[in-house]
Design an enzyme around this catalytic site. Structure first.
Site, PDB file in Angstrom:
ATOM      1  N   CYS A   2       0.849  -1.176   0.000  1.00 38.81           N
ATOM      2  CA  CYS A   2       0.000   0.000   0.000  1.00 38.81           C
ATOM      3  C   CYS A   2       0.893   1.237   0.000  1.00 38.81           C
ATOM      4  CB  CYS A   2      -0.930   0.093   1.201  1.00 38.81           C
ATOM      5  SG  CYS A   2      -2.069  -1.272   1.342  1.00 38.81           S
ATOM      6  N   ARG A  27       3.679  -0.395  -5.019  1.00 39.81           N
ATOM      7  CA  ARG A  27       3.381  -0.908  -3.679  1.00 39.81           C
ATOM      8  C   ARG A  27       2.039  -1.645  -3.622  1.00 39.81           C
ATOM      9  NH1 ARG A  27       6.837   1.821  -0.255  1.00 39.81           N
ATOM     10  NH2 ARG A  27       5.696   1.059   1.540  1.00 39.81           N
ATOM     11  N   TRP A  77      -2.943  -2.681  -1.578  1.00 33.60           N
ATOM     12  CA  TRP A  77      -2.698  -4.111  -1.807  1.00 33.60           C
ATOM     13  C   TRP A  77      -3.420  -4.793  -0.665  1.00 33.60           C
ATOM     14  CZ3 TRP A  77      -0.580  -8.309   0.747  1.00 33.60           C
ATOM     15  CH2 TRP A  77      -0.284  -9.426  -0.045  1.00 33.60           C
ATOM     16  N   ASN A 103      -1.213   2.371   5.799  1.00 29.75           N
ATOM     17  CA  ASN A 103      -0.377   1.317   5.210  1.00 29.75           C
ATOM     18  C   ASN A 103       0.131   0.477   6.356  1.00 29.75           C
ATOM     19  OD1 ASN A 103       1.612  -0.206   3.887  1.00 29.75           O
ATOM     20  ND2 ASN A 103       3.116   1.439   4.094  1.00 29.75           N
ATOM     21  N   GLY A 104      -0.061  -0.858   6.276  1.00 30.96           N
ATOM     22  CA  GLY A 104       0.415  -1.733   7.344  1.00 30.96           C
ATOM     23  C   GLY A 104      -0.685  -2.685   7.769  1.00 30.96           C
ATOM     24  N   GLU A 487      14.610 -19.544  -9.807  1.00 32.84           N
ATOM     25  CA  GLU A 487      14.314 -18.174 -10.229  1.00 32.84           C
ATOM     26  C   GLU A 487      13.618 -18.174 -11.599  1.00 32.84           C
ATOM     27  OE1 GLU A 487      14.014 -15.456  -8.880  1.00 32.84           O
ATOM     28  OE2 GLU A 487      14.134 -13.970 -10.470  1.00 32.84           O
ATOM     29  N   LYS A 491       9.944 -16.599 -12.159  1.00 32.78           N
ATOM     30  CA  LYS A 491       9.644 -15.567 -13.160  1.00 32.78           C
ATOM     31  C   LYS A 491       8.429 -15.994 -13.972  1.00 32.78           C
ATOM     32  CE  LYS A 491      11.205 -12.688 -12.109  1.00 32.78           C
ATOM     33  NZ  LYS A 491      11.947 -12.717 -10.922  1.00 32.78           N
ATOM     34  N   GLU A 494       5.072 -15.993 -11.832  1.00 28.47           N
ATOM     35  CA  GLU A 494       4.517 -14.718 -11.380  1.00 28.47           C
ATOM     36  C   GLU A 494       3.934 -13.866 -12.505  1.00 28.47           C
ATOM     37  OE1 GLU A 494       7.170 -12.196  -9.066  1.00 28.47           O
ATOM     38  OE2 GLU A 494       8.845 -12.648 -10.372  1.00 28.47           O
ATOM     39  N   HIS A 510      13.158 -38.879  -7.134  1.00 29.08           N
ATOM     40  CA  HIS A 510      12.642 -39.128  -5.783  1.00 29.08           C
ATOM     41  C   HIS A 510      11.190 -38.669  -5.637  1.00 29.08           C
ATOM     42  CE1 HIS A 510      16.586 -40.392  -4.467  1.00 29.08           C
ATOM     43  NE2 HIS A 510      17.093 -39.318  -5.074  1.00 29.08           N
ATOM     44  N   LYS A 609       5.352  -4.759  -5.579  1.00 25.99           N
ATOM     45  CA  LYS A 609       6.811  -4.732  -5.698  1.00 25.99           C
ATOM     46  C   LYS A 609       7.473  -4.701  -4.323  1.00 25.99           C
ATOM     47  CE  LYS A 609      10.486  -3.984  -8.391  1.00 25.99           C
ATOM     48  NZ  LYS A 609      10.845  -5.239  -9.038  1.00 25.99           N
TER      49      LYS A 609
HETATM   50  O1  M6R Z   1      12.508  -6.107  -2.222  1.00 29.53           O
HETATM   51  P1  M6R Z   1      12.910  -7.514  -1.955  1.00 29.53           P
HETATM   52  O2  M6R Z   1      14.025  -7.978  -2.814  1.00 29.53           O
HETATM   53  O3  M6R Z   1      13.178  -7.770  -0.495  1.00 29.53           O
HETATM   54  O4  M6R Z   1      11.627  -8.361  -2.336  1.00 29.53           O
HETATM   55  C1  M6R Z   1      11.583  -9.737  -2.154  1.00 29.53           C
HETATM   56  C2  M6R Z   1      10.508 -10.370  -3.002  1.00 29.53           C
HETATM   57  O5  M6R Z   1       9.257  -9.882  -2.646  1.00 29.53           O
HETATM   58  C3  M6R Z   1      10.728 -10.136  -4.498  1.00 29.53           C
HETATM   59  O6  M6R Z   1      11.980 -10.591  -4.889  1.00 29.53           O
HETATM   60  C4  M6R Z   1       9.666 -10.860  -5.311  1.00 29.53           C
HETATM   61  O7  M6R Z   1       9.837 -12.236  -5.184  1.00 29.53           O
HETATM   62  C5  M6R Z   1       9.715 -10.410  -6.776  1.00 29.53           C
HETATM   63  N1  M6R Z   1       8.396 -10.122  -7.225  1.00 29.53           N
HETATM   64  C6  M6R Z   1      10.243 -11.421  -7.679  1.00 29.53           C
HETATM   65  O8  M6R Z   1      10.182 -11.079  -9.016  1.00 29.53           O
END
Ligand code: M6R
Length: 614
Positions: A2, A27, A77, A103-104, A487, A491, A494, A510, A609
């Site tokens: 947020c 945010r 959010w 926010n929080g 990773e 990607k 998400e 396994h 983000k």
């Molecule tokens: O700002 P940060 O690197 O601490 O954030 C961690 C994760 O929230 C962030 O890497 C998230 O997984 C991304 N959306 C990945 O693309």
């Protein structure tokens, strides 16, 4: 998560709020709202979905609110309650006089809700925030002073909050406060701004004051007063923000993600400038305060991170153990903070975070700091809350990353780990001169190799079309590239919502091998080196179960053509540096699949983000 903004001054507030919220969209973006002070009363407007929906909602009201010069805004959010117009902020008390954005997370909202309901408050929303609106309103009824009402209410609140509050009866006043959530006040001429982050205010002013936890600021057009939770007035620590306003532009790319992928060669060059002059000179990390003495006293290193940063941390472990011979543990911050961790002054704790704000990582860092560990932060935000906790800071200098899916910040974190590991190895004398030289020489070549991949994307685009309609996707790798598989899978899931998973290839047999049939794509990250042959055998095993095999490889071995249906070739690179090179095609594959499927690449559903709630 947020974002909140506030303004009090003499300019028309609506566009200041909307523009501020636009800058904070990273945010959260599931709903938004503003409240503006009009001559008769404060008016509230809300909309579900992206910010443009709020702009559209405001269109018919523009003339009646254009003269307003005080207001607050919020981009959400959702944590408590679905993203509906009702749950969107600003929230009000029952009579509508008290209006606030938050926010929080209010952790004791259930108890407060019961208590306030018993006192006659009627709740309209499912949010945790609404309790704060009722609580502050009740305190206001007692005190007739907005600052005092906020101060008294926050004493009863548990959890994390940044709040911006207006009241109909306090015509020239905006009150803001925070605990465990970011908030700063921008200072202009006859005007003040409040925001969750710098981008929302930087085009208006560079003068700002970061609020510390439990501080309360009261703003009028011409004054700013800061108090602590006991009401004692505090001196104000005003600073000049080391920021320039940046026009966020896609520079001709269809999405920010694609632009950010293309920026990666320059991001690496930027990190290396001033830190790695040549193959023969030692790495220079001025902000890292690890002396020979500190390193000698270290028993181990713990790296804490979330999401993509966690994957960078896993590669960091591999490199540091290899170069420095120091044992390294890596853990997701969200797990680390809820167990009895063994850490002390002989442990170096490294927090990795693009935003420097992630709540779990920040809490983990604070916990280890309290136990006496040296805290090293690797972040893209040297002005962040995490950076402020650091004993040593490694700023990755990747520039603003707009796309929610992290790309260039990940590559920048990896390069930072290479530099840190070489720097520590040089202090410890734990790596042969010749190995250091060859690593440095090749690291300097990496940007050109990435450029080669970026100028030859057809094979990746072809794969994206072939596999775009799959429901599941498996990535396999071994050794230093196992985190690359994780990773790559992250990607893809998400931004395309395809169920993708990364496995260490030796684990396939396994259990996961049971899922393989002729509908399942299996992408093998087959980089030359110590585990190449092993991974080749694991790929054969998958092929024998009819899986649709794809190779990402720097090998020119002709026999791969029999085993793999599609091959994505990358430039040759030594094994230890291969995670950087291998990641670029995986970012592009995820991007082109999502783009082919018509997904919202830069702002995927349900994500934000900056994850500022635990
Ligand atoms: O700002 P940060 O690197 O601490 O954030 C961690 C994760 O929230 C962030 O890497 C998230 O997984 C991304 N959306 C990945 O693309």
């Amino acid at each position: 998560m947020c974002g909140i903004v506030g303004y009090i001054g003499n300019k028309s507030v609506v566009d200041i709020l909307l523009d501020g919220l636009k800058q904070l969209e990273y945010r959260g973006y599931d709903s938004s709202g503003i409240a503006v002070r009009c001559p008769d009363k404060i008016k509230v407007y809300k909309a579900v979905g992206k910010l443009e929906n709020l702009s559209a909602e405001l269109m018919p009201h523009r003339s009646e609110i254009s003269s307003a010069t005080i207001g607050i805004g919020h981009i959400r959010w959702a944590t408590h309650g679905a993203p509906t117009a009702l749950n969107a902020h600003p929230h009000t008390c029952n009579c509508g006089n008290l209006v606030l954005v938050h926010n929080g997370i209010i952790e004791n909202y259930k108890e407060l809700r019961e208590k306030l309901t018993a006192l006659g408050c009627v709740f309209k929303t499912q949010t945790d925030t609404e309790v704060v609106a009722h609580l502050v309103a009740r305190k206001y009824a007692e005190t007739k002073d907005l600052t005092e009402a906020v101060r008294m209410a926050t004493k009863e609140i548990e959890g994390a909050y940044a709040l911006c509050v207006l009241h109909n009866d306090e015509k020239d006043k905006l009150v803001a406060t925070k605990r465990n959530a970011p908030l700063l006040v921008g200072i202009g001429e006859g005007e003040y701004f409040v925001a969750s982050d710098v981008p929302a205010i930087i085009k208006h002013t560079k003068k700002a004051m970061y609020l510390a936890d439990n501080q309360i600021v009261t703003l009028t057009r011409n004054s700013m007063k800061l108090i602590d939770e006991n009401g004692t007035e505090l001196s104000q620590k005003v600073e000049v923000l080391p920021w320039e306003p940046v026009a966020l532009s896609k520079m001709g790319f269809k999405h920010f993600m694609l632009k950010e992928i293309h920026e990666q060669p320059d991001v690496i060059r930027n990190i290396l400038v001033g830190r790695m002059h040549s193959c023969d000179e030692p790495v220079v990390l001025n902000e890292v305060n690890l002396t020979k003495e500190t390193l000698k006293n270290l028993n181990r290193i713990q790296i804490i991170a979330c999401g993509t940063s966690l994957h960078a941390a896993m590669i960091g472990k591999y490199i540091i153990e290899n170069f420095c011979g120091i044992p390294v543990d890596v853990e997701a911050s969200s797990e680390y903070i809820y167990r009895k961790t063994v850490t002390d002054s002989h442990t170096l704790v490294i927090g990795v975070s693009q935003s420097g704000e992630t709540a779990d990582t920040l809490t983990a860092i604070k916990q280890s700091k309290a136990k006496g560990s040296h805290i090293l932060i690797i972040t893209n935000r040297p002005d962040s809350a995490m950076a402020r906790e650091a004993d040593s800071l490694l700023s990755v200098n990747a520039g603003i990353e707009v796309s929610v899916a992290a790309t260039k910040s990940y590559i920048a974190q990896l390069v930072s780990f290479y530099l840190l590991a070489m720097y520590m190895a040089e202090i410890k004398g734990s790596l042969a001169e010749s190995d250091l030289k060859s690593l440095k020489a090749e690291l300097m070549q990496v940007p050109q190799k990435i450029e080669q991949i970026l100028s030859n994307k057809e094979q990746i685009q072809h794969c994206a079309k072939v596999y775009a309609n799959t429901k599941d996707f498996i990535y396999i790798a071994r050794g230093i590239n196992f985190p690359t598989a994780l990773e790559g899978a992250l990607k893809l899931k998400e931004i395309s919502y395809i169920n993708a998973t990364g496995y260490p290839a030796g684990e396939l047999k396994h259990g996961p091998i049971a899922m393989l049939d002729n509908t399942m794509p299996v992408l093998s990250i087959l980089m030359k080196g110590s585990v190449y042959e092993k991974l080749l055998s694991n790929s054969e095993e998958a092929k024998a179960r009819d899986a649709r095999m794809i190779a990402l490889t720097n090998s020119k071995d002709e026999k791969l053509k029999d085993l793999f249906e599609n091959i994505i070739e990358v430039p040759d690179v030594q094994e230890l540096l291969s995670p950087i090179i291998a990641m670029i095609p995986l970012q592009l594959l995820a991007y082109y699949i999502a783009e082919f499927l018509g997904k919202d690449v830069d702002q995927p559903r349900n994500l934000a983000k900056s994850v500022t709630v635990e």
